[in-house]
Design a protein around this motif. Structure first.
Motif, PDB file in Angstrom:
ATOM      1  N   VAL A 248       4.269   5.290 -12.012  1.00  0.00           N
ATOM      2  CA  VAL A 248       3.282   6.337 -11.721  1.00  0.00           C
ATOM      3  C   VAL A 248       3.803   7.095 -10.505  1.00  0.00           C
ATOM      4  N   ILE A 249       3.812   8.420 -10.608  1.00  0.00           N
ATOM      5  CA  ILE A 249       4.307   9.250  -9.528  1.00  0.00           C
ATOM      6  C   ILE A 249       3.378  10.444  -9.324  1.00  0.00           C
TER       7      ILE A 249
ATOM      8  N   ALA B  60       6.449   0.287  -4.101  1.00  0.00           N
ATOM      9  CA  ALA B  60       6.025   1.682  -3.953  1.00  0.00           C
ATOM     10  C   ALA B  60       6.990   2.408  -3.029  1.00  0.00           C
ATOM     11  N   SER B  61       6.959   3.726  -3.101  1.00  0.00           N
ATOM     12  CA  SER B  61       7.838   4.549  -2.284  1.00  0.00           C
ATOM     13  C   SER B  61       7.132   5.856  -1.941  1.00  0.00           C
TER      14      SER B  61
ATOM     15  N   ALA C 195       5.165   7.106  -5.254  1.00  0.00           N
ATOM     16  CA  ALA C 195       5.535   6.499  -6.532  1.00  0.00           C
ATOM     17  C   ALA C 195       5.330   4.995  -6.490  1.00  0.00           C
ATOM     18  N   ARG C 196       5.037   4.406  -7.664  1.00  0.00           N
ATOM     19  CA  ARG C 196       4.890   2.954  -7.750  1.00  0.00           C
ATOM     20  C   ARG C 196       5.328   2.471  -9.126  1.00  0.00           C
TER      21      ARG C 196
ATOM     22  N   CYS D 156      18.267   8.054  -7.016  1.00  0.00           N
ATOM     23  CA  CYS D 156      18.281   7.948  -5.552  1.00  0.00           C
ATOM     24  C   CYS D 156      17.218   6.983  -5.055  1.00  0.00           C
ATOM     25  N   VAL D 157      16.262   6.602  -5.916  1.00  0.00           N
ATOM     26  CA  VAL D 157      15.231   5.630  -5.565  1.00  0.00           C
ATOM     27  C   VAL D 157      15.167   4.610  -6.692  1.00  0.00           C
ATOM     28  N   SER D 158      15.148   3.330  -6.334  1.00  0.00           N
ATOM     29  CA  SER D 158      15.014   2.254  -7.315  1.00  0.00           C
ATOM     30  C   SER D 158      13.904   1.329  -6.841  1.00  0.00           C
ATOM     31  N   LEU D 159      12.879   1.180  -7.677  1.00  0.00           N
ATOM     32  CA  LEU D 159      11.721   0.356  -7.327  1.00  0.00           C
ATOM     33  C   LEU D 159      11.656  -0.871  -8.216  1.00  0.00           C
TER      34      LEU D 159
END
Length: 125
Positions: free
Chosen positions: A119-120, A97-98, A65-66, A89-92
């Protein structure tokens, strides 16, 4: 032979602190051979939460993800839905990116700044 091979590199330099991290040749296997890529523009409140569709996948696996924003303070958070509510659970932050592996469930995203895009890509199981 693994189905996926990827590399993650990071370098931290802040004042006297200097550290680097590299994970090269990381491998993963897939239970199936599908993927789904989406670019979404989530809203900034519960009503604007946008679902991340996994309907075309038999199971979820790795994700990449980005946050496409160029504004460093523009965050996009994503996570599972619990009783219709987003549990992030994810914060960008902008440009971040992750990579990770998703657990089974329904996913959605929300942002703190209108117009922020995520975008994932989710690879099947």
């Amino acid at each position: 032979m693994p189905d996926i091979v990827y590399t993650v590199n990071a370098t931290l330099a802040k004042g006297a602190l200097s550290q680097s991290f590299a994970a090269a040749g990381v491998t993963a296997n897939c239970a199936a051979s599908g993927l789904a890529t989406q670019t979404i523009v989530p809203g900034t409140n519960a009503a604007g939460t946008v679902a991340i569709s996994t309907a075309t996948l038999s199971s979820v696996g790795l994700y990449f993800a980005r946050n496409l924003s160029t504004v460093s303070t523009a965050t996009v958070s994503f996570g599972q839905l619990s009783a219709g509510a987003l549990v992030p659970c994810v914060s960008l932050r902008g440009g971040e990116a992750s990579v990770g592996r998703l657990a089974a469930g329904s996913y959605a995203a929300q942002s703190n700044l209108a117009g922020t895009s995520l975008v994932i890509t989710i690879i099947e199981g």
